[in-house]
Design a protein around this motif. Sequence first.
Motif, PDB file in Angstrom:
ATOM      1  N   VAL A   1      43.376  33.249  54.620  1.00 22.82           N
ATOM      2  CA  VAL A   1      43.224  34.677  54.902  1.00 22.82           C
ATOM      3  C   VAL A   1      43.843  35.010  56.261  1.00 22.82           C
ATOM      4  O   VAL A   1      44.564  36.002  56.404  1.00 22.82           O
ATOM      5  CB  VAL A   1      41.739  35.110  54.842  1.00 22.82           C
ATOM      6  N   MET A   2      43.587  34.179  57.264  1.00 24.67           N
ATOM      7  CA  MET A   2      44.131  34.437  58.600  1.00 24.67           C
ATOM      8  C   MET A   2      45.662  34.364  58.589  1.00 24.67           C
ATOM      9  O   MET A   2      46.326  35.167  59.247  1.00 24.67           O
ATOM     10  CB  MET A   2      43.538  33.464  59.626  1.00 24.67           C
ATOM     11  N   ASP A   3      46.218  33.412  57.842  1.00 25.66           N
ATOM     12  CA  ASP A   3      47.683  33.330  57.707  1.00 25.66           C
ATOM     13  C   ASP A   3      48.223  34.607  57.061  1.00 25.66           C
ATOM     14  O   ASP A   3      49.239  35.145  57.488  1.00 25.66           O
ATOM     15  CB  ASP A   3      48.101  32.125  56.852  1.00 25.66           C
ATOM     16  N   PHE A   4      47.545  35.077  56.023  1.00 26.73           N
ATOM     17  CA  PHE A   4      47.949  36.315  55.355  1.00 26.73           C
ATOM     18  C   PHE A   4      47.962  37.467  56.355  1.00 26.73           C
ATOM     19  O   PHE A   4      48.910  38.251  56.415  1.00 26.73           O
ATOM     20  CB  PHE A   4      47.000  36.614  54.186  1.00 26.73           C
ATOM     21  N   LEU A   5      46.910  37.582  57.166  1.00 21.84           N
ATOM     22  CA  LEU A   5      46.830  38.660  58.151  1.00 21.84           C
ATOM     23  C   LEU A   5      47.956  38.557  59.179  1.00 21.84           C
ATOM     24  O   LEU A   5      48.560  39.558  59.554  1.00 21.84           O
ATOM     25  CB  LEU A   5      45.473  38.638  58.859  1.00 21.84           C
ATOM     26  N   ALA A   6      48.241  37.340  59.614  1.00 18.49           N
ATOM     27  CA  ALA A   6      49.265  37.137  60.640  1.00 18.49           C
ATOM     28  C   ALA A   6      50.677  37.363  60.097  1.00 18.49           C
ATOM     29  O   ALA A   6      51.550  37.839  60.820  1.00 18.49           O
ATOM     30  CB  ALA A   6      49.143  35.723  61.214  1.00 18.49           C
ATOM     31  N   ASP A   7      50.899  37.024  58.829  1.00 17.03           N
ATOM     32  CA  ASP A   7      52.254  37.036  58.256  1.00 17.03           C
ATOM     33  C   ASP A   7      52.628  38.330  57.541  1.00 17.03           C
ATOM     34  O   ASP A   7      53.782  38.538  57.195  1.00 17.03           O
ATOM     35  CB  ASP A   7      52.418  35.878  57.267  1.00 17.03           C
ATOM     36  N   THR A   8      51.651  39.200  57.284  1.00 15.23           N
ATOM     37  CA  THR A   8      51.921  40.420  56.524  1.00 15.23           C
ATOM     38  C   THR A   8      52.212  41.571  57.486  1.00 15.23           C
ATOM     39  O   THR A   8      51.438  41.799  58.422  1.00 15.23           O
ATOM     40  CB  THR A   8      50.719  40.755  55.617  1.00 15.23           C
ATOM     41  N   PRO A   9      53.318  42.291  57.270  1.00 16.79           N
ATOM     42  CA  PRO A   9      53.637  43.421  58.147  1.00 16.79           C
ATOM     43  C   PRO A   9      52.503  44.455  58.178  1.00 16.79           C
ATOM     44  O   PRO A   9      51.819  44.674  57.177  1.00 16.79           O
ATOM     45  CB  PRO A   9      54.900  44.028  57.514  1.00 16.79           C
ATOM     46  N   ALA A  10      52.336  45.094  59.339  1.00 11.13           N
ATOM     47  CA  ALA A  10      51.252  46.052  59.555  1.00 11.13           C
ATOM     48  C   ALA A  10      51.231  47.149  58.500  1.00 11.13           C
ATOM     49  O   ALA A  10      50.161  47.525  58.002  1.00 11.13           O
ATOM     50  CB  ALA A  10      51.350  46.655  60.959  1.00 11.13           C
ATOM     51  N   ASN A  11      52.403  47.662  58.126  1.00  2.00           N
ATOM     52  CA  ASN A  11      52.434  48.750  57.138  1.00  2.00           C
ATOM     53  C   ASN A  11      51.887  48.283  55.783  1.00  2.00           C
ATOM     54  O   ASN A  11      51.231  49.042  55.075  1.00  2.00           O
ATOM     55  CB  ASN A  11      53.838  49.340  56.986  1.00  2.00           C
ATOM     56  N   GLU A  12      52.134  47.035  55.422  1.00  2.00           N
ATOM     57  CA  GLU A  12      51.611  46.501  54.154  1.00  2.00           C
ATOM     58  C   GLU A  12      50.108  46.265  54.244  1.00  2.00           C
ATOM     59  O   GLU A  12      49.384  46.499  53.272  1.00  2.00           O
ATOM     60  CB  GLU A  12      52.341  45.218  53.771  1.00  2.00           C
ATOM     61  N   LEU A  13      49.619  45.794  55.390  1.00  2.77           N
ATOM     62  CA  LEU A  13      48.171  45.618  55.563  1.00  2.77           C
ATOM     63  C   LEU A  13      47.462  46.961  55.457  1.00  2.77           C
ATOM     64  O   LEU A  13      46.447  47.083  54.763  1.00  2.77           O
ATOM     65  CB  LEU A  13      47.856  44.966  56.912  1.00  2.77           C
ATOM     66  N   ARG A  14      48.012  47.969  56.138  1.00  3.09           N
ATOM     67  CA  ARG A  14      47.433  49.322  56.064  1.00  3.09           C
ATOM     68  C   ARG A  14      47.350  49.772  54.607  1.00  3.09           C
ATOM     69  O   ARG A  14      46.352  50.320  54.166  1.00  3.09           O
ATOM     70  CB  ARG A  14      48.298  50.313  56.850  1.00  3.09           C
ATOM     71  N   GLU A  15      48.417  49.522  53.876  1.00  2.03           N
ATOM     72  CA  GLU A  15      48.493  49.960  52.478  1.00  2.03           C
ATOM     73  C   GLU A  15      47.449  49.252  51.606  1.00  2.03           C
ATOM     74  O   GLU A  15      46.650  49.898  50.933  1.00  2.03           O
ATOM     75  CB  GLU A  15      49.908  49.687  51.956  1.00  2.03           C
ATOM     76  N   VAL A  16      47.438  47.930  51.630  1.00  2.00           N
ATOM     77  CA  VAL A  16      46.534  47.194  50.735  1.00  2.00           C
ATOM     78  C   VAL A  16      45.069  47.419  51.106  1.00  2.00           C
ATOM     79  O   VAL A  16      44.212  47.492  50.221  1.00  2.00           O
ATOM     80  CB  VAL A  16      46.873  45.687  50.675  1.00  2.00           C
ATOM     81  N   PHE A  17      44.765  47.577  52.390  1.00  2.00           N
ATOM     82  CA  PHE A  17      43.376  47.785  52.797  1.00  2.00           C
ATOM     83  C   PHE A  17      42.870  49.169  52.422  1.00  2.00           C
ATOM     84  O   PHE A  17      41.685  49.456  52.553  1.00  2.00           O
ATOM     85  CB  PHE A  17      43.181  47.516  54.285  1.00  2.00           C
ATOM     86  N   ASN A  18      43.760  50.023  51.950  1.00  2.00           N
ATOM     87  CA  ASN A  18      43.357  51.349  51.473  1.00  2.00           C
ATOM     88  C   ASN A  18      43.504  51.504  49.954  1.00  2.00           C
ATOM     89  O   ASN A  18      43.226  52.575  49.426  1.00  2.00           O
ATOM     90  CB  ASN A  18      44.161  52.436  52.203  1.00  2.00           C
ATOM     91  N   PHE A  19      43.940  50.456  49.269  1.00  4.89           N
ATOM     92  CA  PHE A  19      44.033  50.513  47.806  1.00  4.89           C
ATOM     93  C   PHE A  19      42.648  50.762  47.225  1.00  4.89           C
ATOM     94  O   PHE A  19      41.648  50.258  47.729  1.00  4.89           O
ATOM     95  CB  PHE A  19      44.544  49.195  47.230  1.00  4.89           C
ATOM     96  N   THR A  20      42.603  51.503  46.107  1.00  6.07           N
ATOM     97  CA  THR A  20      41.336  51.721  45.403  1.00  6.07           C
ATOM     98  C   THR A  20      41.446  51.318  43.930  1.00  6.07           C
ATOM     99  O   THR A  20      40.580  51.653  43.133  1.00  6.07           O
ATOM    100  CB  THR A  20      40.900  53.197  45.496  1.00  6.07           C
ATOM    101  N   ASP A  21      42.483  50.567  43.601  1.00  4.73           N
ATOM    102  CA  ASP A  21      42.682  50.075  42.242  1.00  4.73           C
ATOM    103  C   ASP A  21      42.602  48.547  42.269  1.00  4.73           C
ATOM    104  O   ASP A  21      43.460  47.893  42.876  1.00  4.73           O
ATOM    105  CB  ASP A  21      44.052  50.524  41.716  1.00  4.73           C
ATOM    106  N   PRO A  22      41.570  47.965  41.630  1.00  5.54           N
ATOM    107  CA  PRO A  22      41.413  46.508  41.652  1.00  5.54           C
ATOM    108  C   PRO A  22      42.651  45.758  41.137  1.00  5.54           C
ATOM    109  O   PRO A  22      42.984  44.702  41.664  1.00  5.54           O
ATOM    110  CB  PRO A  22      40.208  46.256  40.740  1.00  5.54           C
ATOM    111  N   HIS A  23      43.342  46.323  40.139  1.00  2.52           N
ATOM    112  CA  HIS A  23      44.531  45.652  39.591  1.00  2.52           C
ATOM    113  C   HIS A  23      45.651  45.606  40.623  1.00  2.52           C
ATOM    114  O   HIS A  23      46.364  44.611  40.741  1.00  2.52           O
ATOM    115  CB  HIS A  23      44.998  46.340  38.308  1.00  2.52           C
ATOM    116  N   ALA A  24      45.820  46.684  41.384  1.00  2.00           N
ATOM    117  CA  ALA A  24      46.849  46.740  42.422  1.00  2.00           C
ATOM    118  C   ALA A  24      46.516  45.756  43.557  1.00  2.00           C
ATOM    119  O   ALA A  24      47.412  45.076  44.071  1.00  2.00           O
ATOM    120  CB  ALA A  24      46.981  48.157  42.964  1.00  2.00           C
ATOM    121  N   ILE A  25      45.251  45.683  43.930  1.00  2.00           N
ATOM    122  CA  ILE A  25      44.823  44.746  44.974  1.00  2.00           C
ATOM    123  C   ILE A  25      45.114  43.318  44.530  1.00  2.00           C
ATOM    124  O   ILE A  25      45.703  42.528  45.266  1.00  2.00           O
ATOM    125  CB  ILE A  25      43.314  44.915  45.286  1.00  2.00           C
TER     126      ILE A  25
END
Length: 167
Positions: free
Chosen positions: A128-152
Amino acid sequence: MTNSKKLFAPNAVFVSDQPKQDLVLKEVYDNLLEQGYVKGNFLSHIVEREHNFPTGLDTSTLGKNIPNIAIPHTEGEFVNTKLIVPVSLTTPVVFHNMINPEQPLEVKFLFMLLDNDPDGQAELLASVMDFLADTPANELREVFNFTDPHAIYAFLKQKFEDKEKED
């Protein structure tokens, strides 16, 4: 790195509209128990552990306007499998900061760690920490606001698979 195909399950990705930490954990627990991922005593232990050893993570160091997350988990003896359970929260829920336990944090996304190996949580946490460190901020913002379990599920599975290919 662990095998991402086994780190996530499509039926273990949740969106919760519960307003409080304990209610979120209960809602997720009820689903995980029904599917056989956790044992009956899991809920009391994860709630107690979260109260004593908070897992909220201030994500402001990762980029601007990235929602805070929490990484709740408990001992492997209360779990039947190895899995990362993503939970998107429709409204922020208060958890406490793992670095500064007195500090409340409004959290928008959980990575609940399930690992029936007593020593395995460190590996899942590192993933999880590697994912946080390696994922661009704009993508983290996006996925942390998803409301569709399939998209997540699709997003995280792809990201973790891409990371495996690099390693």
